[in-house]
Motif scaffolding. Sequence first.
Motif, mmCIF file in Angstrom:
data_model
loop_
_atom_site.group_PDB
_atom_site.id
_atom_site.type_symbol
_atom_site.label_atom_id
_atom_site.label_comp_id
_atom_site.label_asym_id
_atom_site.label_seq_id
_atom_site.Cartn_x
_atom_site.Cartn_y
_atom_site.Cartn_z
ATOM 1 N N LEU A 302 0.819 -1.209 0.000
ATOM 2 C CA LEU A 302 0.000 0.000 0.000
ATOM 3 C C LEU A 302 0.856 1.263 0.000
ATOM 4 N N LEU A 311 -3.089 5.648 -4.966
ATOM 5 C CA LEU A 311 -4.009 5.793 -3.832
ATOM 6 C C LEU A 311 -3.860 7.211 -3.292
ATOM 7 N N TRP A 317 -13.266 8.736 -2.980
ATOM 8 C CA TRP A 317 -13.573 7.407 -2.476
ATOM 9 C C TRP A 317 -15.050 7.327 -2.123
ATOM 10 N N SER A 367 -12.342 1.997 -1.799
ATOM 11 C CA SER A 367 -11.861 2.339 -3.135
ATOM 12 C C SER A 367 -12.890 1.961 -4.192
ATOM 13 N N ILE A 373 -9.757 -2.632 -0.305
ATOM 14 C CA ILE A 373 -8.921 -1.570 0.251
ATOM 15 C C ILE A 373 -9.850 -0.492 0.794
ATOM 16 N N ARG A 375 -10.195 3.144 3.417
ATOM 17 C CA ARG A 375 -9.443 4.306 3.869
ATOM 18 C C ARG A 375 -10.234 5.010 4.972
ATOM 19 N N TYR A 389 -4.359 9.978 6.995
ATOM 20 C CA TYR A 389 -5.062 8.958 6.222
ATOM 21 C C TYR A 389 -4.405 7.610 6.481
ATOM 22 N N TRP A 391 -4.718 3.453 5.204
ATOM 23 C CA TRP A 391 -5.289 2.500 4.253
ATOM 24 C C TRP A 391 -5.103 1.087 4.785
ATOM 25 N N GLN A 393 -5.684 -3.020 3.585
ATOM 26 C CA GLN A 393 -6.063 -4.017 2.576
ATOM 27 C C GLN A 393 -6.370 -5.324 3.301
ATOM 28 N N TRP A 404 -1.080 -2.655 5.212
ATOM 29 C CA TRP A 404 -1.580 -1.432 5.837
ATOM 30 C C TRP A 404 -0.556 -0.322 5.636
#
Length: 468
Positions: A302, A311, A317, A367, A373, A375, A389, A391, A393, A404
């Motif tokens: 990520l 990303l 999003w 996403s 994924i 956020r 932010y 993220w 997965q 992450w």
Amino acid sequence: MFMLILSHIRSSCNREARNALAMFWIKLKTNLSFRQIGSLFNISGDYENRRKVVSRSFDSIRQVLVDKLLPKHLGIGHLSRSEAIDHNTSFSNEFFGKKVTIIWDGTYFYTGKSSSHEFQRSTYSGQKKRHLVKFMSLCLADGYCVDTLGPFFGTQNDASITNHITKTKNALMEWCEPGDIMIVDRGFRDIVEAFSDLGYEPKMPIYLPKGQKQHTTNEANEARLVTKVRWTVESYHARLKKWRFFSDRIENQLLPKLHDCVRIVSATLNWLRGSIIKDHNTNHMDRLAKLMTDRLAKHNYLATLVEQGKLSTKQRWKKIDEIDFDFPEMELEDLRQLFFGSYQIKQSQTYAEEHLDVNGDFAIQVSKETDEIIRCAIQSRHSNSTRYYAWIQFSLTGDPITSWYCQCKSGARTVGACAHEATIIWFLSYARHHDFQYSNGRRRIQRSIEKIQSDEDEPDDSNEFSAT
């Protein structure tokens, strides 16, 4: 302990030997005045006589314990190098090898203002804005205290104190050997080179270079290995500060006795309570330590996507409702293994409370390209103007959490996760399935303070944040 001092303390018409020992420990544990302790033991005479009797008893016990207790349970000569290696944990052995591992860290004790101008200047800490003296603690990997040295003036930093110790404490330097591991925090950066010149292997979390906002994955991972071993010295200091004599402001007339008192309590903790980590070499810990070293070389997928702009934080999003969102469910033990400890889980509870809306829902975005994924924007606990932010997965078929990444300083690491990443994972995989609620205690305290809404403040949206 009474049998240790029995043959060295005689009873008198004012107090018995057993009472003298009790007076000593009551003073250290409660920090009551000598006069108050005298009243507790119903010592005859006026207040001044009671104070003198308790003060003399305190000094008598202190001297006996220095002579009889300290040589057996504190100081560099009270254990051999092989015994010191036995205090290594699975983590220190896996990360740094089966060598003598010493964790250095300074602590402080508040004092009063002095009528001596020179002493007043020497004890004033510009960082704490108070008068204090410092001690340097040397602990082994499992939290067992090898020695506690001091006091030193409050104007001295950890690096200068350590430099002084290496030059003056010959017994310590003779006991240590080239190749020994010296674990320090970033406040010791000026002494790292001196440790290397002496043949030791210093281990310190890497400083973030000026102009760089985030550690690389490798730097963050290496720092995590150090902190995973180093935390025990902080726990030892917390154990020491539970004695009110040390946590309260120390009267200046008692400062000449502080050196002995700190060392006596440290020796007693070693003797009666032992190491911070009791079972420090179990199969479970061995597996976790091996897993951490295996993660060192893991690529942060990520982080790469964010660096390549795939990303982007400005990307649109899709906001979703966490109630109808499929996310792998995990147990607390699985989370502890994922984060390599429980600290991040404890932090997650307070982070999550701040980010729940009035319905108890967590704001999540997914996403548009893939549903695996997500956020979230997490508010910094240190700054009102900073949000990160993060993220995550995940997978519903294989490993629950596959990757992450967070924008915070340590958010790129693959050995464990930062508190922001852990908050999202903990809430979605565990807390929401176990009826997580606000802490009534924290809410009651916060509501007891009247909040002033300024014209410049954004309107309150019931604690829900926007991650767009």
